[in-house]
Design an enzyme around this catalytic site. Structure first.
Site, PDB file in Angstrom:
ATOM      1  N   ASN A 142      -7.187   0.309  12.509  1.00  0.00           N
ATOM      2  CA  ASN A 142      -7.197   0.052  13.950  1.00  0.00           C
ATOM      3  C   ASN A 142      -8.214  -1.049  14.229  1.00  0.00           C
ATOM      4  O   ASN A 142      -9.408  -0.875  14.007  1.00  0.00           O
ATOM      5  CB  ASN A 142      -7.560   1.331  14.710  1.00  0.00           C
ATOM      6  N   GLY A 191      -3.425   4.545  16.168  1.00  0.00           N
ATOM      7  CA  GLY A 191      -3.689   3.205  16.674  1.00  0.00           C
ATOM      8  C   GLY A 191      -3.817   2.098  15.656  1.00  0.00           C
ATOM      9  O   GLY A 191      -4.291   0.998  15.993  1.00  0.00           O
ATOM     10  N   ARG A 345      13.663  -4.833   3.743  1.00  0.00           N
ATOM     11  CA  ARG A 345      13.997  -3.602   3.046  1.00  0.00           C
ATOM     12  C   ARG A 345      14.982  -2.849   3.938  1.00  0.00           C
ATOM     13  O   ARG A 345      14.735  -2.674   5.136  1.00  0.00           O
ATOM     14  CB  ARG A 345      12.741  -2.770   2.784  1.00  0.00           C
ATOM     15  N   ASP A 347      16.670   0.455   5.025  1.00  0.00           N
ATOM     16  CA  ASP A 347      16.576   1.905   5.007  1.00  0.00           C
ATOM     17  C   ASP A 347      17.962   2.501   4.745  1.00  0.00           C
ATOM     18  O   ASP A 347      18.976   1.973   5.233  1.00  0.00           O
ATOM     19  CB  ASP A 347      16.035   2.381   6.361  1.00  0.00           C
ATOM     20  N   GLU A 376      17.167   0.865  -0.100  1.00  0.00           N
ATOM     21  CA  GLU A 376      16.742   2.226  -0.432  1.00  0.00           C
ATOM     22  C   GLU A 376      17.933   2.971  -1.024  1.00  0.00           C
ATOM     23  O   GLU A 376      18.847   3.385  -0.313  1.00  0.00           O
ATOM     24  CB  GLU A 376      16.235   2.969   0.809  1.00  0.00           C
ATOM     25  N   HIS A 449       6.119   6.979   1.883  1.00  0.00           N
ATOM     26  CA  HIS A 449       5.989   7.807   3.080  1.00  0.00           C
ATOM     27  C   HIS A 449       6.940   8.999   3.061  1.00  0.00           C
ATOM     28  O   HIS A 449       6.814   9.913   3.875  1.00  0.00           O
ATOM     29  CB  HIS A 449       6.265   6.955   4.322  1.00  0.00           C
ATOM     30  N   ASP A 450       7.921   8.987   2.143  1.00  0.00           N
ATOM     31  CA  ASP A 450       8.908  10.066   2.057  1.00  0.00           C
ATOM     32  C   ASP A 450       8.561  11.108   0.999  1.00  0.00           C
ATOM     33  O   ASP A 450       9.287  12.095   0.848  1.00  0.00           O
ATOM     34  CB  ASP A 450      10.292   9.489   1.724  1.00  0.00           C
ATOM     35  N   ASP A 508       5.223  15.254   4.629  1.00  0.00           N
ATOM     36  CA  ASP A 508       5.021  14.720   5.977  1.00  0.00           C
ATOM     37  C   ASP A 508       4.524  15.848   6.906  1.00  0.00           C
ATOM     38  O   ASP A 508       5.097  16.923   6.927  1.00  0.00           O
ATOM     39  CB  ASP A 508       6.369  14.169   6.464  1.00  0.00           C
ATOM     40  N   ARG A 512       0.870  10.888   5.210  1.00  0.00           N
ATOM     41  CA  ARG A 512       0.746   9.724   6.093  1.00  0.00           C
ATOM     42  C   ARG A 512      -0.602   9.731   6.808  1.00  0.00           C
ATOM     43  O   ARG A 512      -0.702   9.366   7.986  1.00  0.00           O
ATOM     44  CB  ARG A 512       1.892   9.703   7.108  1.00  0.00           C
TER      45      ARG A 512
END
Length: 583
Positions: A142, A191, A345, A347, A376, A449-450, A508, A512
């Site tokens: 941030n 942020g 990329r 998705d 992906e 992130h998955d 998740d 993250r």
């Protein structure tokens, strides 16, 4: 047991692996003289098409007990082809096909396969030998700059580094008494912004990063932003279009390019296109039957029932074949390339039809001929079936390459104490199936992130993301092994932000978390800096072949080699040794 054909040996099939259109391939089987083979036939076919027979010529006698039969074939059409051999033994015929591990076995009818591809577009040669760094924008840094036009219903956190709130529960299409589907709960935002990434470019350069992969940055109402609200605008919490352009220019000055995440199989229900909640006035497909966006969606009972991505009603599916939608997205692709992006990329690329992928890649390459288009795909992309048909992602006209999930799983399993032979099998399969461009441009990740954070996954018995006893020590040793493989095997390593700082996290949203600035694990950071420097200073990692020397138990040894140079990696359990020398 005599094995008459091994597809991974060049004297059996030359050239090895996938071949470009118009390349002559020579196939050779080696049969025992005692078979009294009277003749041999090579059969080749493409999926459900008729088999094409090619008579094999007697080649030669070898040693005391072998004879060789050979056929050379040239194919002028890209595709995934299957093949096997049939030997005429006078009183009967024997088929030679693939065994369970890809080894030829007489009497088997399972076919071998190979890919024929075309190279119609320029290669993103600037990425060869590089390193990608994935950033989840809200959680990286941030800048402290004021944000403008932020929706009032967003939860803005002021406790950077604290535990993220649990992800909202996705609700399927269950309408209330007024026929309106319930809205998703609010997300929390820390942020992180584009200006913050600019401020950290020197840090990324020190890691040897050559490309930043940004999770979605377009206007959306979740912190992950895979529920796009407006493809034409940067999300207000991240900044403005000018901030994106500034990021691309500043990154270029540091030798870094920028890759965007395109989410085109669905939009957000809370978007300018669908507008279920009315945030964008009275328009949108949900509220206005005459909306120009109405034809983008599949309504079964207007407006309450519609097709949604995996049944999640806040993510209405689009009709990717729709000409209006395609024209709009192609304009979006060009817009952000002109603004400074160098790559896209895609998705859930396996949920996008061929016509969309063809047009998207042609559009992107038309705007920037050496742009990088990544998809992906979680499986072996050379033989994937979706939409009830064989996909042609890597055969030309579509993707430069894909995210390398098969290799990620193999690396992590090996680092956790798995057998080197299993890792070698995945490597050899990919090398055999993928065209050279796709193999050397594949995104070699070990966490995204998955997925669960790599460090957490590599710590045995971890619950949540807190280590106990010597779990952290073991996990870090394993992470060093996994990342070494990630950085030195064919492909482009992709470092998920914070892995180099020792971030832990389960599913998740724990995977993250905010980057722990000022509290980084210095040992791991220095390890990743070493790996980045290794790639930056050794051109051998661009497109050189990989040769596996040992694959016994926990011991795995391989070489990258080119001209007179050899780079060797030796791994034995949790110990490793690297060396670089002239052959």
């Amino acid at each position: 047991m005599h094995i008459p054909y091994l597809s991974r040996k060049e004297y059996h099939k030359f050239p090895y692996g996938a071949v470009e259109i118009g390349t002559q391939m020579c196939f050779r089987i080696v049969v025992p003289r005692g078979w009294n083979c009277k003749g041999a036939t090579l059969y080749i076919w493409e999926d459900d098409k008729a088999r094409e027979p090619y008579a094999m010529d007697w080649d030669c006698l070898e040693g005391e007990g072998e004879e060789w039969w050979k056929a050379c074939v040239t194919l002028e059409k890209s595709g995934l082809y299957h093949y096997h051999f049939v030997c005429d033994l006078g009183q009967g015929a024997w088929s030679i096909g693939a065994g369970e591990k890809g080894q030829g076995q007489w009497g088997s009818v399972k076919p071998f396969s190979f890919t024929v591809y075309s190279d119609e577009f320029d290669e993103p040669t600037w990425l060869y030998g590089g390193t990608i760094y994935q950033i989840f924008p809200d959680r990286f840094y941030n800048s402290g700059q004021p944000k403008e036009n932020v929706p009032k219903d967003r939860i803005l956190r002021e406790d950077w580094g604290a535990t993220p709130y649990a992800a909202p529960v996705y609700r399927t299409q269950e309408a209330d008494e007024n026929g309106v589907s319930p809205q998703c709960e609010s997300y929390d935002f820390f942020g992180g912004d584009l200006a913050g990434i600019i401020q950290k470019l020197p840090y990324l350069q020190g890691l040897g990063v050559s490309c930043i992969y940004l999770n979605p940055i377009f206007e959306a109402n979740s912190n992950h932003r895979y529920d796009t609200a407006d493809y034409s605008k940067i999300d207000p919490l991240l900044g403005k279009e000018e901030d994106f352009t500034a990021l691309c220019k500043a990154a270029k000055n540091h030798g870094i390019s920028v890759m965007l995440d395109g989410v085109f199989s669905h939009t957000g229900a809370d978007s300018v296109y669908f507008n279920r909640a009315g945030r964008y006035g009275g328009g949108g497909a949900y509220r206005d039957p005459a909306s120009p966006y109405r034809q983008w969606y599949k309504f079964t009972e207007y407006p309450r029932k519609y097709s949604a991505w995996w049944g999640v009603d806040i993510l209405p599916e689009v009709v990717e074949e729709n000409e209006s939608f395609q024209a709009y997205i192609m304009g979006i692709a060009r817009k952000w390339l002109k603004a400074g992006a160098s790559s896209w990329r895609l998705d859930v690329a396996d949920e996008l039809p061929d016509c969309f992928l063809d047009d998207f890649t042609a559009t992107v390459k038309g705007e920037k001929s050496d742009a990088y288009v990544l998809g992906e795909v979680w499986e072996d992309a050379s033989c994937k079936i979706s939409y009830s048909q064989r996909r042609r992602y890597l055969q030309g006209k579509q993707l430069d390459s894909v995210m390398n999930y098969p290799l990620a799983e193999a690396i992590l399993n090996y680092a956790k104490g798995g057998c080197a032979n299993a890792l070698a099998e995945v490597l050899e399969t990919l090398a055999e199936n993928y065209p050279p461009r796709a193999l050397h441009l594949a995104m070699n990740h070990i966490g995204t992130h998955d997925t669960v954070r790599a460090l957490t996954l590599l710590g045995d018995g971890v619950k949540g993301y807190h280590f106990t006893g010597n779990q952290e020590y073991i996990a870090k040793k394993r992470l060093k092994i996994a990342s070494l493989l990630q950085y030195t095997l064919p492909g482009i390593p992709c470092l998920y932000y914070g892995d180099e700082a020792g971030l832990q996290g389960g599913k998740d949203p724990m995977n993250r978390s905010c980057f722990p600035w000022g509290m980084e694990d210095k040992e791991l950071t220095q390890h990743y800096q070493m790996l980045g420097k290794l790639r930056r200073e050794n051109p051998i990692f661009r497109r050189s072949p990989c040769r596996i020397l040992e694959k016994n138990g926990s011991r795995f040894v391989f070489e990258r080699y080119e001209n007179n140079e050899v780079f060797r990696v030796e791994i034995d359990g949790l110990d490793y040794k690297i060396s670089n020398k002239k052959a």
